[in-house]
Design a protein around this motif. Structure first.
Motif, PDB file in Angstrom:
ATOM      1  N   ILE A 241       0.835  -1.219   0.000  1.00  0.00           N
ATOM      2  CA  ILE A 241       0.000   0.000   0.000  1.00  0.00           C
ATOM      3  C   ILE A 241       0.868   1.266   0.000  1.00  0.00           C
ATOM      4  O   ILE A 241       0.420   2.339   0.371  1.00  0.00           O
ATOM      5  CB  ILE A 241      -0.973   0.008   1.197  1.00  0.00           C
ATOM      6  CG1 ILE A 241      -0.225   0.015   2.548  1.00  0.00           C
ATOM      7  CG2 ILE A 241      -1.927  -1.157   1.126  1.00  0.00           C
ATOM      8  CD1 ILE A 241      -1.141   0.261   3.744  1.00  0.00           C
ATOM      9  N   GLY A 242       2.141   1.095  -0.414  1.00  0.00           N
ATOM     10  CA  GLY A 242       3.023   2.249  -0.552  1.00  0.00           C
ATOM     11  C   GLY A 242       3.501   2.818   0.755  1.00  0.00           C
ATOM     12  O   GLY A 242       3.667   4.036   0.884  1.00  0.00           O
ATOM     13  N   CYS A 243       3.747   1.951   1.738  1.00  0.00           N
ATOM     14  CA  CYS A 243       4.152   2.410   3.069  1.00  0.00           C
ATOM     15  C   CYS A 243       5.419   1.703   3.556  1.00  0.00           C
ATOM     16  O   CYS A 243       5.839   0.678   3.006  1.00  0.00           O
ATOM     17  CB  CYS A 243       3.042   2.162   4.083  1.00  0.00           C
ATOM     18  SG  CYS A 243       1.613   3.255   3.906  1.00  0.00           S
ATOM     19  N   ILE A 273       3.806   4.180   7.551  1.00  0.00           N
ATOM     20  CA  ILE A 273       3.777   5.578   7.123  1.00  0.00           C
ATOM     21  C   ILE A 273       4.012   5.621   5.618  1.00  0.00           C
ATOM     22  O   ILE A 273       4.669   4.742   5.058  1.00  0.00           O
ATOM     23  CB  ILE A 273       4.835   6.439   7.850  1.00  0.00           C
ATOM     24  CG1 ILE A 273       6.248   5.912   7.595  1.00  0.00           C
ATOM     25  CG2 ILE A 273       4.549   6.491   9.335  1.00  0.00           C
ATOM     26  CD1 ILE A 273       7.334   6.799   8.182  1.00  0.00           C
ATOM     27  N   PRO A 274       3.471   6.608   4.921  1.00  0.00           N
ATOM     28  CA  PRO A 274       3.643   6.678   3.467  1.00  0.00           C
ATOM     29  C   PRO A 274       5.115   6.700   3.076  1.00  0.00           C
ATOM     30  O   PRO A 274       5.930   7.395   3.700  1.00  0.00           O
ATOM     31  CB  PRO A 274       2.950   7.993   3.096  1.00  0.00           C
ATOM     32  CG  PRO A 274       1.969   8.227   4.205  1.00  0.00           C
ATOM     33  CD  PRO A 274       2.620   7.696   5.442  1.00  0.00           C
ATOM     34  N   ALA A 275       5.453   5.939   2.044  1.00  0.00           N
ATOM     35  CA  ALA A 275       6.844   5.875   1.598  1.00  0.00           C
ATOM     36  C   ALA A 275       7.355   7.239   1.139  1.00  0.00           C
ATOM     37  O   ALA A 275       8.564   7.484   1.127  1.00  0.00           O
ATOM     38  CB  ALA A 275       6.974   4.856   0.467  1.00  0.00           C
ATOM     39  N   ALA A 276       6.437   8.139   0.775  1.00  0.00           N
ATOM     40  CA  ALA A 276       6.838   9.470   0.326  1.00  0.00           C
ATOM     41  C   ALA A 276       7.154  10.412   1.486  1.00  0.00           C
ATOM     42  O   ALA A 276       7.721  11.492   1.280  1.00  0.00           O
ATOM     43  CB  ALA A 276       5.730  10.076  -0.533  1.00  0.00           C
ATOM     44  N   HIS A 277       6.781  10.027   2.716  1.00  0.00           N
ATOM     45  CA  HIS A 277       7.052  10.894   3.864  1.00  0.00           C
ATOM     46  C   HIS A 277       8.551  10.866   4.184  1.00  0.00           C
ATOM     47  O   HIS A 277       9.191   9.808   4.102  1.00  0.00           O
ATOM     48  CB  HIS A 277       6.253  10.431   5.081  1.00  0.00           C
ATOM     49  CG  HIS A 277       6.219  11.430   6.190  1.00  0.00           C
ATOM     50  ND1 HIS A 277       7.264  11.616   7.065  1.00  0.00           N
ATOM     51  CD2 HIS A 277       5.268  12.327   6.559  1.00  0.00           C
ATOM     52  CE1 HIS A 277       6.962  12.577   7.927  1.00  0.00           C
ATOM     53  NE2 HIS A 277       5.750  13.017   7.630  1.00  0.00           N
ATOM     54  N   ALA A 280      10.095   8.031   6.205  1.00  0.00           N
ATOM     55  CA  ALA A 280      10.211   6.701   5.613  1.00  0.00           C
ATOM     56  C   ALA A 280      11.603   6.443   5.056  1.00  0.00           C
ATOM     57  O   ALA A 280      12.045   5.295   4.962  1.00  0.00           O
ATOM     58  CB  ALA A 280       9.163   6.518   4.517  1.00  0.00           C
ATOM     59  N   HIS A 354      -4.519  -1.047   9.670  1.00  0.00           N
ATOM     60  CA  HIS A 354      -4.344  -2.067   8.630  1.00  0.00           C
ATOM     61  C   HIS A 354      -4.521  -3.411   9.331  1.00  0.00           C
ATOM     62  O   HIS A 354      -3.701  -3.799  10.165  1.00  0.00           O
ATOM     63  CB  HIS A 354      -2.949  -1.942   8.018  1.00  0.00           C
ATOM     64  CG  HIS A 354      -2.640  -2.933   6.935  1.00  0.00           C
ATOM     65  ND1 HIS A 354      -2.312  -4.249   7.191  1.00  0.00           N
ATOM     66  CD2 HIS A 354      -2.592  -2.789   5.576  1.00  0.00           C
ATOM     67  CE1 HIS A 354      -2.058  -4.878   6.063  1.00  0.00           C
ATOM     68  NE2 HIS A 354      -2.226  -4.016   5.063  1.00  0.00           N
ATOM     69  N   VAL A 432      -1.812   2.929  10.800  1.00  0.00           N
ATOM     70  CA  VAL A 432      -1.363   3.649   9.607  1.00  0.00           C
ATOM     71  C   VAL A 432      -1.373   5.129   9.955  1.00  0.00           C
ATOM     72  O   VAL A 432      -2.424   5.701  10.244  1.00  0.00           O
ATOM     73  CB  VAL A 432      -2.280   3.374   8.399  1.00  0.00           C
ATOM     74  CG1 VAL A 432      -1.747   4.104   7.166  1.00  0.00           C
ATOM     75  CG2 VAL A 432      -2.385   1.881   8.127  1.00  0.00           C
ATOM     76  N   ASP A 434      -0.478   8.954   8.739  1.00  0.00           N
ATOM     77  CA  ASP A 434      -0.052   9.842   7.650  1.00  0.00           C
ATOM     78  C   ASP A 434       0.715  11.038   8.192  1.00  0.00           C
ATOM     79  O   ASP A 434       1.318  11.791   7.430  1.00  0.00           O
ATOM     80  CB  ASP A 434      -1.222  10.277   6.784  1.00  0.00           C
ATOM     81  CG  ASP A 434      -2.266  11.080   7.523  1.00  0.00           C
ATOM     82  OD1 ASP A 434      -1.967  11.603   8.616  1.00  0.00           O
ATOM     83  OD2 ASP A 434      -3.398  11.182   7.023  1.00  0.00           O
TER      84      ASP A 434
END
Length: 442
Positions: A241-243, A273-277, A280, A354, A432, A434
């Motif tokens: 889920i991109g985390c 946590i989002p991989a874009a944060h 991460a 999740h 999860v 954000d």
């Protein structure tokens, strides 16, 4: 104005203490210039003097005698633990000596007593090295942001667990294999419990919450979960889920709602946590902390969070600050606990979840599971099913991602799900985060 040397008693000479001694000697001239007076070692107290014969007459096993000596101005403590550190530091403070400590456990359990003793004697209590090693984090909270209203402090504050989770993500290894590697490389202690069970991070969270929200928060107030139960399957599920999964310390100011007053939430747990944060991408034994304030916005502090030299750097920074105060006749910041906000129960904290379930592969299972979430007031954001399709006794994997819901509601839901005939097993429940919105329910 004082020009005579600042005399320092050092308690402990392990990995950090050795580096403190080295820096005091190697940078003596520069430290004197920065402090306004020479900074000299008066003595070093250890349990086994024979292991430190190179320190000559400085070494002693009489710590109580050292901290009460008339020629000592500052006591630096790097032995850790609650006792005898608490007794020694209280004796030093009551005797009019300023204190620099790296002792997160003591500060998180009884920092208020130390602060009161420092105030009573009109001396300094500094502890930058207690959280995040060399990263200058506590002083900005105490001083730079004193004119702002901090709303959240969240981040990675334990290098050992971050190394383990980073290794699991990079190689697909199990928790046990990653821990073994961390131990081999010296990132994990022989007994890693304080790190992997979250207690180290919880102590740091208590200190951060106390400073950020002007409220006395102890380690006992911090909800604490470690990473022992995180599996390679959880790491893979997060990636789907991109985390990424990180052990987070999260401290929040919670708004007043209805009859519930404004409060504080402090918790430590592994979360997706989002991989874009930015958090991460914090790998290995590094630490990173985000501070959110109403006027300043979001600030990030990143660097080496542990180790002899980084921690000693923070100790020396505090020591120079104390020395400057002694030379100039001033005092550093005192404890600020005026807000005295209540710590909110973990059950009221709202987070996304999740939930991974092994379920029977038959008609109506998804509807019954969704119904239980609805009955407990937990809204489902997404559902994904893998496997199954054969009917009979076959099993399928069902992943449910929720919208933000109170911890108590989710826990009740999971308890009921675990008892359903259609649910073979609740494989994992992970939060999860954000990190972009507040998370407490009234």
């Amino acid at each position: 104005m004082r020009v005579k040397p600042i005399r320092v008693a050092l308690l402990g000479c392990g990995t950090v203490g050795r580096e403190v001694v080295r820096l005091l000697r190697d940078q003596a001239d520069e430290l004197a210039a920065r402090a306004g007076a020479p900074v000299e070692l008066a003595g070093v107290a250890v349990r086994r003097p024979h292991k430190h014969s190179d320190l000559g007459e400085l070494i002693t096993s009489d710590a109580p005698g050292l901290v009460t000596r008339d020629d000592v101005d500052v006591v630096v403590e790097v032995i850790g633990g609650i006792e005898p550190a608490r007794t020694l530091l209280l004796e030093a403070l009551k005797g009019g000596k300023s204190v620099v400590t790296a002792n997160k456990a003591l500060l998180a359990e009884d920092g208020a007593t130390l602060a009161e003793a420092a105030d009573a004697s009109g001396v300094d209590l500094y502890f930058e090295a207690a959280v995040a090693g060399a990263i200058p984090l506590l002083r900005p909270l105490r001083e730079s942001l004193a004119g702002d209203r901090i709303t959240r402090v969240a981040g990675i504050v334990n290098g050992t667990t971050n190394f383990i989770l980073s290794a699991m993500a990079a190689s697909g290894s199990s928790y046990g294999d990653a821990l073994e590697e961390a131990t081999r490389l010296g990132y994990a202690e022989a007994d890693p419990s304080a790190d992997v069970d979250g207690y180290d991070a919880a102590s740091k969270a208590a200190i951060l919450a106390s400073l950020a929200f002007h409220t006395r928060v102890t380690a006992a107030d911090v909800h604490c979960e470690g990473i022992r139960s995180v599996t390679a399957a959880d790491i893979a599920a997060a990636a789907e889920i991109g985390c990424m999964i990180k052990l987070l310390a999260i401290c929040e100011r919670t708004p007043a709602e209805g009859d519930t007053p404004e409060g504080v939430s402090a918790r430590v747990y592994p979360a997706m946590i989002p991989a874009a944060h930015p958090l991460a991408s914090v790998d290995g034994a590094f630490n990173a902390v985000f501070v959110e304030a109403e006027a300043a916005g979001q600030l990030m502090f990143y660097g080496q969070g542990a180790g002899g030299a980084p921690t000693a750097s923070a100790v020396l920074g505090d020591l120079v600050a104390v020395a400057r105060n002694l030379v100039g006749g001033g005092r550093g910041p005192r404890e600020s606990a005026y807000a005295s906000l209540p710590v909110r129960p973990m059950g009221t904290v709202a987070t996304r979840y999740h939930v991974s379930l092994e379920v029977a592969d038959r008609a109506g299972v998804l509807a019954s599971i969704a119904g239980e979430f609805a009955r407990h007031g937990v809204s489902i954001a997404a559902v994904r099913q893998t496997g199954g399709g054969n009917g009979g006794d076959a099993a399928a994997r069902l992943v449910v991602v929720t919208h933000a819901a109170p911890e108590a509601a989710l826990a009740s839901t999971v308890d009921v799900l675990a008892g359903l005939d259609a649910v073979r097993a609740v494989d994992s429940v992970l939060r999860v985060e954000d990190l972009g919105r507040k998370g407490v329910a009234g």
